[in-house]
Design an enzyme around this catalytic site. Sequence first.
Site, PDB file in Angstrom:
ATOM      1  N   THR A  56       4.868   1.361  -4.552  1.00 50.09           N
ATOM      2  CA  THR A  56       4.486  -0.080  -4.874  1.00 50.09           C
ATOM      3  C   THR A  56       4.330  -0.566  -6.331  1.00 50.09           C
ATOM      4  O   THR A  56       5.143  -1.494  -6.582  1.00 50.09           O
ATOM      5  CB  THR A  56       3.141  -0.464  -4.307  1.00 50.09           C
TER       6      THR A  56
ATOM      7  N   GLN B 247       0.788  -1.253   0.204  1.00 48.65           N
ATOM      8  CA  GLN B 247      -0.177  -0.056   0.230  1.00 48.65           C
ATOM      9  C   GLN B 247       0.811   1.387   0.020  1.00 48.65           C
ATOM     10  O   GLN B 247       0.507   2.326   0.434  1.00 48.65           O
ATOM     11  CB  GLN B 247      -0.980   0.072   1.232  1.00 48.65           C
ATOM     12  N   UNK B 248       2.034   1.236  -0.424  1.00 52.56           N
ATOM     13  CA  UNK B 248       2.951   2.493  -0.713  1.00 52.56           C
ATOM     14  C   UNK B 248       2.915   2.965  -1.848  1.00 52.56           C
ATOM     15  O   UNK B 248       2.465   2.420  -3.015  1.00 52.56           O
ATOM     16  CB  UNK B 248       4.361   1.610  -0.438  1.00 52.56           C
ATOM     17  N   GLY B 249       3.062   4.439  -1.990  1.00 49.82           N
ATOM     18  CA  GLY B 249       3.054   5.212  -3.254  1.00 49.82           C
ATOM     19  C   GLY B 249       4.102   4.549  -4.174  1.00 49.82           C
ATOM     20  O   GLY B 249       3.862   4.778  -5.443  1.00 49.82           O
TER      21      GLY B 249
END
Length: 197
Positions: A76, A72-74
Site C-alpha cells: 500500500t 492494508q496491503u504490504g
Amino acid sequence: MSLGRLCRLLMPALLCGALAAPGLAGTMCASRDDWRCAGSMHEFSAKVLDGHTVNLDKYRGFVCIVTNVASQUGKTEVNYTQLVDLHARYAECGLRFLAFPCNQFGKQEPGSNEEIKEFAAGYNVKFDMFSKICVNGDDAHPLWKWMKIQPKGKGILGNAIKWNFTKFLFDKNGCVVKRYGPMEEPLVLEKDLPHYF
C-alpha cells in the site's frame, strides 16, 4: 446475399460498437451481461466513492492507469506514494488514474467507501477513486472482466487478477496497451508513458 440477411449479420456488430459512433455503443454494450462487446474503456461506467455513477467516456483523449487498491496491503505505502507522485507530475500532460478499492485479496480493503476516502486523503490523493468492487469472479465489475481479456491485458498464468495493485495502462482511445503485475511499482510505468502522450 439479400439485404435482410446482411442486416441480420451486421446488426450485432452495430449494437456492440464495432461500427457504432463513439459513446453510443457504451450505452448499449458495457452492461454487466454484455461487456464482451465493448470496444474501449469509454463504454463503461462506474460509481465513485460518493456513490455517483461516472461514465468513463469522460477519460476519452487521456492516457489512463487503472488499478485495484487496498489500504492494508504490504504494498500500500509504496503504491499510493508513487501513484500520487506520478499524478502530480503527469496530470497536466493528460495522465489520469482510476483507483478501484477491492477486498478480494487477504481482505485488505475492509472499510466503507467513506473510510477508504479518508484513508486516501491521508496520502493527498487527487485522482479518481471509485467504490469498492470485485475484480475477479462472476461479481467482478464489467470493466475488469473486459480488461483481462484484451490482447494486451492478459496475465501470466491465467488472466485473473493475482493481487492488489495490478495496473493497466490505456492509450487515449481507451484501449489497454499494457498490464503490470502487483509486484511492479507504479514508477515502472513511467518509462512507457511518453509513447502514449
